[in-house]
Write a protein that holds these residues in place. Structure first.
Motif, mmCIF file in Angstrom:
data_model
loop_
_atom_site.group_PDB
_atom_site.id
_atom_site.type_symbol
_atom_site.label_atom_id
_atom_site.label_comp_id
_atom_site.label_asym_id
_atom_site.label_seq_id
_atom_site.Cartn_x
_atom_site.Cartn_y
_atom_site.Cartn_z
ATOM 1 N N LEU A 115 -2.038 -5.427 -6.744
ATOM 2 C CA LEU A 115 -1.621 -4.278 -5.936
ATOM 3 C C LEU A 115 -2.827 -3.560 -5.329
ATOM 4 N N ILE A 116 -3.937 -3.551 -6.049
ATOM 5 C CA ILE A 116 -5.175 -2.988 -5.478
ATOM 6 C C ILE A 116 -5.629 -3.847 -4.303
ATOM 7 N N ASP A 118 -3.720 -5.847 -2.331
ATOM 8 C CA ASP A 118 -2.799 -5.700 -1.197
ATOM 9 C C ASP A 118 -1.582 -4.910 -1.667
ATOM 10 N N PHE A 119 -1.626 -3.621 -1.456
ATOM 11 C CA PHE A 119 -0.576 -2.735 -1.966
ATOM 12 C C PHE A 119 0.770 -2.956 -1.291
ATOM 13 N N LYS A 120 0.761 -3.482 -0.088
ATOM 14 C CA LYS A 120 2.004 -3.594 0.678
ATOM 15 C C LYS A 120 2.873 -4.782 0.250
ATOM 16 N N HIS A 122 4.380 -6.364 -2.528
ATOM 17 C CA HIS A 122 4.741 -6.273 -3.942
ATOM 18 C C HIS A 122 5.240 -7.606 -4.503
#
Length: 166
Positions: A115-116, A118-120, A122
């Motif tokens: 998530l760090i 690529d937060f988008k 999921h």
């Protein structure tokens, strides 16, 4: 001196079995040291074939211990952030007073790492975390099996030389 070496080798083999799950202890390596110490006793004649083969297996398993979780993470679409998250989560999971923290930690660590990265996305993060978790379980199971085999080998050697040891 033989009794001291026997006790030390037994402690190493048992510690190796526990180390197969704990990331801070190299389980197969410690178990192999226990087998090697057993052969330093006067009662057990040196068998270089057993020591050599078990050493080779230990080296291979030690290398695979780092390759398998990384491969699992990469296979499921993960990044180096997920791999680092797995390792950090494993250490935190062991330290944290949470039941089964050593199992939950790597999964959550990989998920947070992804998530760090690529937060988008999921779904990709969850898939990579699952791959990291599967890789960790496979690696731990492989190390556990090897350490239990070394423990069995230890028992067999001691049993076959019990009259000379005791």
């Amino acid at each position: 001196m033989d009794v001291l070496l026997l006790v030390l080798s037994f402690m190493c083999v048992i510690l190796g079995v526990f180390g197969s799950f704990l990331p801070v202890l190299p389980g197969p390596t410690i178990s192999w040291v226990g087998l090697a110490l057993l052969y330093f006793t006067n009662a057990v004649p040196a068998n270089y074939w057993i020591l050599g083969i078990t050493f080779l297996v230990t080296v291979i398993v030690s290398v695979l211990d780092y390759v398998i979780p990384a491969t699992g993470t990469k296979k499921f679409g993960g990044s180096s952030y997920g791999i680092w998250g797995t390792n950090i989560g494993l250490v935190v999971g062991i330290i944290a007073p949470v039941p089964f923290g050593f199992i939950i930690g790597p999964f959550l660590g990989a998920l947070i790492g992804e998530l760090i990265y690529d937060f988008k996305d999921h779904n990709r993060a969850l898939k990579a975390a699952a791959g990291s978790f599967v890789g960790f379980l496979a690696s731990s199971f492989m190390k556990f099996v090897i350490c239990v085999m070394y423990f069995g080998l230890f028992i067999w050697i001691v049993w076959s030389h019990k009259s000379e040891l005791f």
